[in-house]
Design a protein around this motif. Structure first.
Motif, mmCIF file in Angstrom:
data_model
loop_
_atom_site.group_PDB
_atom_site.id
_atom_site.type_symbol
_atom_site.label_atom_id
_atom_site.label_comp_id
_atom_site.label_asym_id
_atom_site.label_seq_id
_atom_site.Cartn_x
_atom_site.Cartn_y
_atom_site.Cartn_z
ATOM 1 N N PHE A 1 -0.328 -7.652 2.911
ATOM 2 C CA PHE A 1 0.772 -6.472 2.670
ATOM 3 C C PHE A 1 1.990 -6.485 3.573
ATOM 4 C CE2 PHE A 1 -3.661 -5.339 1.634
ATOM 5 C CZ PHE A 1 -3.598 -4.861 0.455
ATOM 6 N N ILE B 1 3.754 -1.333 3.828
ATOM 7 C CA ILE B 1 2.482 -0.249 3.888
ATOM 8 C C ILE B 1 3.352 1.165 3.987
ATOM 9 C CG2 ILE B 1 0.651 0.506 5.174
ATOM 10 C CD1 ILE B 1 -0.131 -2.092 5.783
ATOM 11 N N ALA C 1 0.850 2.113 10.020
ATOM 12 C CA ALA C 1 0.203 1.061 9.441
ATOM 13 C C ALA C 1 -0.755 0.563 10.465
ATOM 14 C CB ALA C 1 1.275 0.101 8.783
ATOM 15 N N LEU D 1 0.791 -1.151 0.002
ATOM 16 C CA LEU D 1 -0.097 0.101 -0.137
ATOM 17 C C LEU D 1 0.757 1.043 0.099
ATOM 18 C CD1 LEU D 1 -2.713 -0.842 2.802
ATOM 19 C CD2 LEU D 1 -2.988 -0.940 0.099
#
Length: 165
Positions: A79, A83, A57, A41
């Motif tokens: 993820f 991130i 995060a 992300l």
């Protein structure tokens, strides 16, 4: 490596403030996972949410999970530590800093970025990502996974090209 924006790309916040997957997002993440394509992300959150990407995060996850209304849980484990969030107000998107940090973390992997806003797609493209504007009417919601997988087999741009001195 495929990076995403979060809000209105992978998740939607409804008028009642509930949060759920955008149409097709959970399936897209599942298809990437099945091909062993790592995801991350690149998302704006307040820098005050923590001193590190991991801390910010964790706060992001807390905020999203609090209002999560989808029947499927959000795929946070996909993820991992990929991130990327702004350390300062100056790093907030559309400044290129987050894309640059994420690209560096990806090493020699080809990087893809998917977001709903043309401005973010353009910044991603300008720093070397294959960028796709997600969730547009009359287009696939996300860059097709088979195309992403095929990109991994193309020569890296300028690989093996001798440079003149």
């Amino acid at each position: 490596m495929v990076y995403f924006d979060l809000g209105e790309t992978l998740v939607h916040t409804a008028e009642d403030e509930s949060v759920r997957y955008m149409p097709g997002a959970a399936e897209h993440l599942r298809a990437l996972r099945a091909r062993h394509i790592p995801v991350g992300l690149i998302t704006n959150v307040p820098p005050s949410w923590g001193a590190t990407d991991a801390a910010r995060a964790a706060k992001l996850r807390e905020v999203i999970d609090k209002d999560w209304a989808d029947t499927r849980p959000f795929a946070w484990s996909d993820f991992g530590d990929r991130i990327f969030t702004p350390r300062t107000e100056a790093e907030r998107k559309p400044a290129p800093a987050l894309w640059e940090r994420a690209k560096k973390a990806a090493g020699r992997c080809r990087v893809v970025y998917q977001a709903e806003t043309p401005d973010e797609v353009q910044v991603g493209r300008s720093v070397g990502y294959i960028a796709y504007q997600a969730t547009r009417p009359h287009w696939p919601a996300y860059l097709p996974v088979r195309l992403i997988a095929a990109l991994a087999h193309l020569p890296y741009p300028n690989a093996g090209v001798a440079r003149e001195r």
